[in-house]
Design a protein around this motif. Sequence first.
Motif, PDB file in Angstrom:
ATOM      1  N   LEU A   1     -31.240  17.297   7.463  1.00 36.64           N
ATOM      2  CA  LEU A   1     -30.571  18.502   7.960  1.00 36.64           C
ATOM      3  C   LEU A   1     -30.363  18.475   9.467  1.00 36.64           C
ATOM      4  CD1 LEU A   1     -29.358  21.248   7.285  1.00 36.64           C
ATOM      5  CD2 LEU A   1     -31.642  22.231   7.483  1.00 36.64           C
ATOM      6  N   TYR A   2     -31.264  17.860  10.227  1.00 40.22           N
ATOM      7  CA  TYR A   2     -31.071  17.861  11.680  1.00 40.22           C
ATOM      8  C   TYR A   2     -29.804  17.099  12.085  1.00 40.22           C
ATOM      9  CZ  TYR A   2     -33.692  13.414  11.490  1.00 40.22           C
ATOM     10  OH  TYR A   2     -34.138  12.159  11.195  1.00 40.22           O
ATOM     11  N   GLY A   3     -29.250  16.306  11.190  1.00 38.15           N
ATOM     12  CA  GLY A   3     -27.978  15.647  11.462  1.00 38.15           C
ATOM     13  C   GLY A   3     -26.789  16.583  11.348  1.00 38.15           C
ATOM     14  N   ALA A   4     -26.980  17.718  10.684  1.00 37.17           N
ATOM     15  CA  ALA A   4     -25.884  18.669  10.485  1.00 37.17           C
ATOM     16  C   ALA A   4     -25.584  19.485  11.735  1.00 37.17           C
ATOM     17  CB  ALA A   4     -26.226  19.619   9.329  1.00 37.17           C
ATOM     18  N   PHE A   5     -26.563  19.699  12.584  1.00 39.21           N
ATOM     19  CA  PHE A   5     -26.359  20.586  13.727  1.00 39.21           C
ATOM     20  C   PHE A   5     -25.411  20.015  14.779  1.00 39.21           C
ATOM     21  CE2 PHE A   5     -30.231  22.128  11.705  1.00 39.21           C
ATOM     22  CZ  PHE A   5     -29.828  23.429  11.456  1.00 39.21           C
ATOM     23  N   PRO A   6     -25.475  18.717  15.089  1.00 47.77           N
ATOM     24  CA  PRO A   6     -24.450  18.187  15.990  1.00 47.77           C
ATOM     25  C   PRO A   6     -23.041  18.275  15.382  1.00 47.77           C
ATOM     26  CG  PRO A   6     -26.302  16.665  15.845  1.00 47.77           C
ATOM     27  CD  PRO A   6     -26.528  17.733  14.833  1.00 47.77           C
ATOM     28  N   VAL A   7     -22.944  18.098  14.077  1.00 44.40           N
ATOM     29  CA  VAL A   7     -21.648  18.233  13.397  1.00 44.40           C
ATOM     30  C   VAL A   7     -21.157  19.671  13.535  1.00 44.40           C
ATOM     31  CG1 VAL A   7     -20.413  18.022  11.200  1.00 44.40           C
ATOM     32  CG2 VAL A   7     -22.218  16.388  11.772  1.00 44.40           C
ATOM     33  N   ALA A   8     -22.052  20.622  13.351  1.00 44.75           N
ATOM     34  CA  ALA A   8     -21.686  22.032  13.496  1.00 44.75           C
ATOM     35  C   ALA A   8     -21.208  22.327  14.917  1.00 44.75           C
ATOM     36  CB  ALA A   8     -22.873  22.929  13.128  1.00 44.75           C
ATOM     37  N   ALA A   9     -21.837  21.706  15.907  1.00 43.59           N
ATOM     38  CA  ALA A   9     -21.415  21.910  17.297  1.00 43.59           C
ATOM     39  C   ALA A   9     -19.997  21.379  17.519  1.00 43.59           C
ATOM     40  CB  ALA A   9     -22.391  21.233  18.256  1.00 43.59           C
ATOM     41  N   VAL A  10     -19.682  20.223  16.936  1.00 42.08           N
ATOM     42  CA  VAL A  10     -18.326  19.686  17.051  1.00 42.08           C
ATOM     43  C   VAL A  10     -17.346  20.598  16.312  1.00 42.08           C
ATOM     44  CG1 VAL A  10     -16.815  17.753  16.404  1.00 42.08           C
ATOM     45  CG2 VAL A  10     -19.037  17.309  17.437  1.00 42.08           C
ATOM     46  N   PHE A  11     -17.761  21.110  15.162  1.00 44.13           N
ATOM     47  CA  PHE A  11     -16.912  22.063  14.441  1.00 44.13           C
ATOM     48  C   PHE A  11     -16.612  23.287  15.317  1.00 44.13           C
ATOM     49  CE2 PHE A  11     -17.915  20.928   9.717  1.00 44.13           C
ATOM     50  CZ  PHE A  11     -17.209  19.743   9.868  1.00 44.13           C
ATOM     51  N   MET A  12     -17.608  23.750  16.047  1.00 43.60           N
ATOM     52  CA  MET A  12     -17.387  24.894  16.936  1.00 43.60           C
ATOM     53  C   MET A  12     -16.385  24.536  18.027  1.00 43.60           C
ATOM     54  SD  MET A  12     -21.111  26.615  17.378  1.00 43.60           S
ATOM     55  CE  MET A  12     -21.319  28.182  16.581  1.00 43.60           C
ATOM     56  N   LYS A  13     -16.516  23.334  18.591  1.00 43.23           N
ATOM     57  CA  LYS A  13     -15.563  22.881  19.607  1.00 43.23           C
ATOM     58  C   LYS A  13     -14.144  22.830  19.055  1.00 43.23           C
ATOM     59  CE  LYS A  13     -17.846  19.699  22.729  1.00 43.23           C
ATOM     60  NZ  LYS A  13     -18.120  18.286  22.974  1.00 43.23           N
ATOM     61  N   LYS A  14     -14.032  22.501  17.781  1.00 47.37           N
ATOM     62  CA  LYS A  14     -12.726  22.346  17.142  1.00 47.37           C
ATOM     63  C   LYS A  14     -12.154  23.664  16.625  1.00 47.37           C
ATOM     64  CE  LYS A  14     -12.202  17.812  17.269  1.00 47.37           C
ATOM     65  NZ  LYS A  14     -11.011  17.144  17.743  1.00 47.37           N
ATOM     66  N   GLY A  15     -12.896  24.766  16.764  1.00 41.96           N
ATOM     67  CA  GLY A  15     -12.379  26.072  16.369  1.00 41.96           C
ATOM     68  C   GLY A  15     -12.587  26.447  14.916  1.00 41.96           C
ATOM     69  N   VAL A  16     -13.590  25.847  14.269  1.00 42.45           N
ATOM     70  CA  VAL A  16     -13.887  26.180  12.882  1.00 42.45           C
ATOM     71  C   VAL A  16     -14.499  27.575  12.816  1.00 42.45           C
ATOM     72  CG1 VAL A  16     -15.311  25.525  10.883  1.00 42.45           C
ATOM     73  CG2 VAL A  16     -14.139  23.760  12.207  1.00 42.45           C
ATOM     74  N   LYS A  17     -14.101  28.334  11.830  1.00 43.17           N
ATOM     75  CA  LYS A  17     -14.596  29.698  11.623  1.00 43.17           C
ATOM     76  C   LYS A  17     -16.121  29.685  11.458  1.00 43.17           C
ATOM     77  CE  LYS A  17     -13.789  33.453   8.319  1.00 43.17           C
ATOM     78  NZ  LYS A  17     -13.035  33.786   7.104  1.00 43.17           N
ATOM     79  N   PHE A  18     -16.795  30.671  12.060  1.00 42.99           N
ATOM     80  CA  PHE A  18     -18.254  30.743  12.039  1.00 42.99           C
ATOM     81  C   PHE A  18     -18.803  30.757  10.618  1.00 42.99           C
ATOM     82  CE2 PHE A  18     -22.290  33.227  12.609  1.00 42.99           C
ATOM     83  CZ  PHE A  18     -22.973  32.239  13.297  1.00 42.99           C
ATOM     84  N   MET A  19     -18.186  31.509   9.736  1.00 48.09           N
ATOM     85  CA  MET A  19     -18.659  31.574   8.353  1.00 48.09           C
ATOM     86  C   MET A  19     -18.557  30.198   7.690  1.00 48.09           C
ATOM     87  SD  MET A  19     -17.419  34.032   5.290  1.00 48.09           S
ATOM     88  CE  MET A  19     -17.354  33.374   3.659  1.00 48.09           C
ATOM     89  N   ASN A  20     -17.503  29.442   7.983  1.00 48.25           N
ATOM     90  CA  ASN A  20     -17.366  28.112   7.397  1.00 48.25           C
ATOM     91  C   ASN A  20     -18.418  27.147   7.933  1.00 48.25           C
ATOM     92  OD1 ASN A  20     -15.233  28.930   5.813  1.00 48.25           O
ATOM     93  ND2 ASN A  20     -13.676  28.190   7.207  1.00 48.25           N
ATOM     94  N   ILE A  21     -18.823  27.333   9.173  1.00 53.03           N
ATOM     95  CA  ILE A  21     -19.906  26.510   9.724  1.00 53.03           C
ATOM     96  C   ILE A  21     -21.216  26.828   9.005  1.00 53.03           C
ATOM     97  CG2 ILE A  21     -21.306  26.081  11.795  1.00 53.03           C
ATOM     98  CD1 ILE A  21     -18.694  26.490  13.418  1.00 53.03           C
ATOM     99  N   LEU A  22     -21.467  28.093   8.774  1.00 58.02           N
ATOM    100  CA  LEU A  22     -22.678  28.485   8.047  1.00 58.02           C
ATOM    101  C   LEU A  22     -22.660  27.940   6.620  1.00 58.02           C
ATOM    102  CD1 LEU A  22     -23.011  32.177   9.275  1.00 58.02           C
ATOM    103  CD2 LEU A  22     -24.347  30.203  10.025  1.00 58.02           C
ATOM    104  N   ILE A  23     -21.500  27.967   5.974  1.00 61.76           N
ATOM    105  CA  ILE A  23     -21.376  27.418   4.618  1.00 61.76           C
ATOM    106  C   ILE A  23     -21.626  25.914   4.650  1.00 61.76           C
ATOM    107  CG2 ILE A  23     -19.733  26.931   2.756  1.00 61.76           C
ATOM    108  CD1 ILE A  23     -18.502  29.713   3.357  1.00 61.76           C
ATOM    109  N   PHE A  24     -21.063  25.228   5.637  1.00 59.23           N
ATOM    110  CA  PHE A  24     -21.281  23.794   5.789  1.00 59.23           C
ATOM    111  C   PHE A  24     -22.772  23.486   5.919  1.00 59.23           C
ATOM    112  CE2 PHE A  24     -22.063  20.435   8.932  1.00 59.23           C
ATOM    113  CZ  PHE A  24     -21.597  19.331   8.232  1.00 59.23           C
ATOM    114  N   LEU A  25     -23.474  24.230   6.768  1.00 61.78           N
ATOM    115  CA  LEU A  25     -24.909  24.002   6.949  1.00 61.78           C
ATOM    116  C   LEU A  25     -25.685  24.274   5.657  1.00 61.78           C
ATOM    117  CD1 LEU A  25     -25.402  25.558  10.504  1.00 61.78           C
ATOM    118  CD2 LEU A  25     -25.499  23.130   9.892  1.00 61.78           C
ATOM    119  N   GLY A  26     -25.316  25.344   4.976  1.00 60.93           N
ATOM    120  CA  GLY A  26     -25.971  25.656   3.703  1.00 60.93           C
ATOM    121  C   GLY A  26     -25.722  24.582   2.656  1.00 60.93           C
ATOM    122  N   ALA A  27     -24.489  24.088   2.592  1.00 59.82           N
ATOM    123  CA  ALA A  27     -24.162  23.042   1.624  1.00 59.82           C
ATOM    124  C   ALA A  27     -24.886  21.740   1.968  1.00 59.82           C
ATOM    125  CB  ALA A  27     -22.650  22.821   1.584  1.00 59.82           C
TER     126      ALA A  27
END
Length: 177
Positions: free
Chosen positions: A93-119
């Motif tokens: 799971l700790y590998g998912a957080f840098p991916v989430a940070a890049v998703f934030m940089k790219k403008g991904v919706k917050f809810m979709n980031i949370l879904i990504f982390l949950g998945a």
Amino acid sequence: MKKFFKRYRSFLIVLALLLLITLINKKIGFKAFDIATFSMKEMLLVIPPVFILLGLLDIWVPRETMIKFMGEGSGLKGVLLSILLGSAAAGPLYGAFPVAAVFMKKGVKFMNILIFLGAWSTTKIPMFLFEMSSLGTSFATTRLLIDIPGIIIIAYLLSKSVSKDYVNKLYVNAENL
């Protein structure tokens, strides 16, 4: 020097505690050191490939594309893509957080980031296949069918309960990484 101690304060405290435990009980201290060393080696094997893939994602996928497929107006498409990306991911799971940070940089919706982390944490394909072989198809399928709506509901509730200002601060912090 003061900056160094402030930055690595937690690490230094844990190291001091480990030394203290070793002085009190050598067997437990060495066991703790072995576990910490194993975890560090595991992290060093996982993190470099994750960062290489993140660099490629950052360069190859334009921001507009990410916004189109996973941004504010993405709807069901963004939710499904978040679940698919999180489920197909490999690593802890700790590998998912840098991916989430890049998703934030790219403008991904917050809810979709949370879904990504949950998945990522719950619905990985290799874990599903292992459960099917070990615990049976009905168990694995039932768990997956319960987890996916649960992830979506939790992500929705979290995205609605966190203030817009706080979410905006998270996005600004991700931009500065």
